[in-house]
Enzyme design. Structure first.
Site, PDB file in Angstrom:
ATOM      1  N   ASP A 211      42.030   0.483  67.872  1.00 34.98           N
ATOM      2  CA  ASP A 211      41.706  -0.293  69.003  1.00 34.98           C
ATOM      3  C   ASP A 211      42.735  -0.436  69.882  1.00 34.98           C
ATOM      4  OD1 ASP A 211      39.696  -1.967  70.357  1.00 34.98           O
ATOM      5  OD2 ASP A 211      41.308  -3.402  70.005  1.00 34.98           O
ATOM      6  N   GLU A 237      41.849   4.726  70.689  1.00 35.88           N
ATOM      7  CA  GLU A 237      41.083   4.499  71.901  1.00 35.88           C
ATOM      8  C   GLU A 237      42.162   4.446  73.072  1.00 35.88           C
ATOM      9  OE1 GLU A 237      39.049   0.953  74.266  1.00 35.88           O
ATOM     10  OE2 GLU A 237      40.788   0.463  72.605  1.00 35.88           O
TER      11      GLU A 237
END
Length: 699
Positions: A211, A237
């Protein structure tokens, strides 16, 4: 004060989604990579127990390769979905999805169903505010957490909107929407985060979405992932629509990267553009290499209007348009596709429903709680389509100059999409073999039958299709029904040792084993311990070569100790298929002697004894055969010897150079330990000699 009342949250909730989008990173060369035909699903905010059941009941049978699960670490309390993205501690004892024990159970059950678990790993920052986490841990903003204290964070600074265009250092070192930014360049922080990920790997997790990777230096990420056990799949990401100080390309050395431009452009074409423009969809549109891209129609962030894509993003709320865009994504050879599975929402910050997905045997999907898009037929059945076509290239592209398109994938599949309101009726050219195929958009294919429309491909590869507006059709080689009037030529039969014992793959065992006992001749083969010996794939069969000619053997075939057959008795016909024994030749094998399933004895396989000791029931006990492994040690007193021209003999069925032997009277009187060497297989007058010197011929 509980964190969900913290005054920072009004701006956290509007910025967190775009900054914390989900990705699956896979590191080139060092980490695992998905197969070309793989698809995974994001079960957003699902409970661990629900995911385990879904693996067994749907995801495994449908062929999904993996699941992205919500962050499992302890997080702040509160109802909003984004509380999961504010870590309090890096333990998984309790989160909104369940306990550590439930997490372990989920991983194990999904693995047994053939589905990998990818954890959404939040390692850029910790929670804002102060309070008590979901596992009872205390925390205080940027200063005190179970694993981290003040010195483990970057010096306080906040990312401003203008930094994204020109200040990469600030994007990677300052606070994302006020969240304390971990100093991922520090040794202690790197090792602590790696310990967390390794704990998950040791449980059986197969991959990670990192993330907010955009907010960490690629060097720092690689320093953390280089400490991981094994070779997990990793994707990062990175929201990159172009023109920013941080780009997706900077992260490619560390694994796969989310390609947000794919989602934005796919939605734009299906909503506002023309599908015929998609003929070269991929790198030529400015995307990163397809082999490094994780792609999606929507994800948990941009379906809520945050992150990249804006109003162009398609979601479950778009109905048939959403179906069609996912059909295209799963049919088109670019990236590793992720299917979104949502819960119903009108408030973009609302958390998941309180009711489980699997509720006392009832499936809580499609209504006002869980949407379960991954179960929608046009999406679920295209998972098998993608698996069937693998990495085959696009061919036979057709379009009407607007929003009706069709294309093939080699000789394995063909798809037609009608994004217009009027009917599409046409004969299409494909490379598929002649036969009947299930239109998997209209029906389910199961055990050779189709619950929906069946399409016929003729000998020229042509198929007649009539599609209503806003629908699609898809056929592939693994959903073929009926009888093929021109079957593909049978492969050349495998050549196999005449002593082999084979099992048809119709059992469906993933790891076939053979457990055996009570061989005849007695002692010719040592009995195994459960579940027995692994069998080797031979075309449509799995086979085992005992290394010796047998007249009978008790057998149980099994799936490495799991599913099993009843007790069977082998009596010379070496192929077990359709519930009965057949000869190896009847199963399509070429036996290496060309005529029989047992090789003729020869001077190097036939061992004889003159019985100078006058034994009434001569036996031969043997061990340590050379070459090693060609003949199993016998059990005392060994095998019965058969009379032959004044000698007593036994055919070992193996070409031997050395063998330790004791001749005995059925366990009574016996010779000394003897060693047969150099191919001299006849023991006469107290010494070994060639078989021909004894006047004995192998029968």
């Amino acid at each position: 004060m509980q964190n969900h009342n913290n005054p920072l949250l009004p701006r956290l909730c509007h910025w967190l989604a775009g900054a914390l989008s989900i990705t699956l990173l896979s590191i080139s060369g060092a980490f695992a990579q998905p197969a070309p035909g793989d698809t995974f699903v994001h079960l957003f905010e699902w409970r661990w127990s629900d995911i385990a059941t879904e693996c067994e009941q749907h995801l495994g049978p449908k062929g999904y390769a993996g699941i992205q699960v919500s962050p499992p670490q302890e997080h702040i309390q509160g109802d909003a979905w984004w509380t999961r993205y504010q870590p309090v501690s890096f333990t998984i004892d309790n989160s909104r999805s369940g306990t550590r024990a439930e997490f372990i159970d989920m991983v194990q059950r999904c693995d047994a169903a053939g589905v990998d678990i990818y954890v959404d790993a939040v390692i850029n920052h910790t929670a804002a505010g102060s309070g008590v986490g979901t596992n009872g841990s205390n925390y205080s903003y940027g200063t005190s957490y179970p694993e981290f204290s003040t010195n483990d964070f970057h010096a306080p600074c906040d990312i401003s909107g203008s930094d994204y265009a020109s200040n990469a250092w600030a994007v990677r070192n300052c606070r994302l929407v006020g969240l304390p930014d971990l100093d991922t360049g520090a040794e202690y922080v790197r090792q602590t985060l790696a310990n967390y990920l390794n704990d998950l790997i040791n449980i059986g997790v197969k991959g990670f979405r990192l993330d907010a990777s955009k907010h960490m230096s690629p060097t720092d990420i690689n320093a953390i992932t280089s400490r991981l056990n094994g070779n997990p799949y990793i994707f990062q990401e990175v929201i990159d629509l172009g023109g920013e100080a941080v780009s997706a390309g900077e992260y490619l050395s560390g694994g796969d990267v989310t390609e947000f431009r794919y989602s934005a452009e796919l939605g734009n074409q299906f909503k506002n553009g023309q599908l015929n423009w998609l003929q070269n969809f991929g790198e030529s549109w400015g995307f990163i290499s397809g082999g490094s891209a994780v792609v999606f129609t929507d994800n948990h962030d941009n379906q809520r209007g945050h992150g990249a894509g804006g109003s162009n993003v398609l979601t479950y709320k778009d109905g048939s348009l959403y179906d069609l865009s996912n059909v295209f994504m799963l049919a088109w050879p670019y990236g590793y596709p992720k299917v979104m599975s949502s819960f119903d929402f009108s408030d973009s910050e609302a958390g998941p429903p309180s009711a489980p997905v699997h509720n006392n045997g009832n499936l809580n999907c499609y209504g006002s709680d869980w949407k379960c898009e991954h179960r929608w037929r046009p999406i679920a059945n295209m998972v098998a389509f993608r698996s069937a076509v693998g990495d085959q290239p696009v061919n036979n592209w057709w379009d009407n100059g607007s929003n009706q398109i069709a294309f093939g994938r080699g000789d394995a599949g063909f798809v037609i999409i009608n994004r217009e309101g009027n009917q599409l009726t046409r004969t299409f050219s494909t490379n598929l073999p002649e036969g009947e195929y299930c239109n998997v958009i209209d029906g389910d294919f199961d055990n050779g039958s189709c619950s929906g429309e069946i399409l016929w491909v003729n000998a020229q590869g042509q198929v007649d299709v009539s599609l209503d507006g806003m629908t699609a059709a898809a056929i592939h080689r693994d959903a073929r029904v009926g009888t093929d009037p021109e079957p593909e030529p049978e492969p050349e039969p495998d050549t196999i040792n005449a002593n082999s014992i084979c099992l048809s793959n119709q059992t469906g065992y993933s790891n076939p084993h053979i457990y055996y006992w009570s061989p005849s001749p007695s002692g010719a083969l040592a009995s195994t311990t459960w579940p027995g010996e692994a069998m080797t794939a031979q075309g449509d069969y799995h086979c085992f070569d005992p290394g010796v000619a047998l007249s009978s053997l008790n057998i149980v075939f099994n799936d490495n100790g799991g599913a099993q057959t009843s007790d069977l008795t082998y009596t010379g016909d070496g192929c077990y298929s359709n519930g009965q024994w057949q000869s190896l030749e009847q199963c399509g094998f070429t036996v290496d002697d060309g005529t029989q399933t047992s090789p003729s004895p020869s001077e190097s396989t036939y061992v004889c004894y003159d019985n100078a000791n006058g034994f009434s029931n001569p036996h031969m006990h043997f061990w340590n055969a050379s070459p090693s492994g060609v003949l199993a040690d016998s059990n005392w007193p060994g095998v019965v010897l058969e009379a032959n021209n004044g000698f007593y003999c036994y055919d070992t069925g193996a070409e031997l150079t050395d063998l330790n032997v004791v001749f005995n009277d059925n366990g009574g009187a016996q010779t000394a330990d003897l060693t047969m060497t150099g191919g001299n297989t006849c023991y006469q007058n107290g010494q070994w000699t060639a078989l021909s010197n004894c006047g004995v011929s192998a029968p």
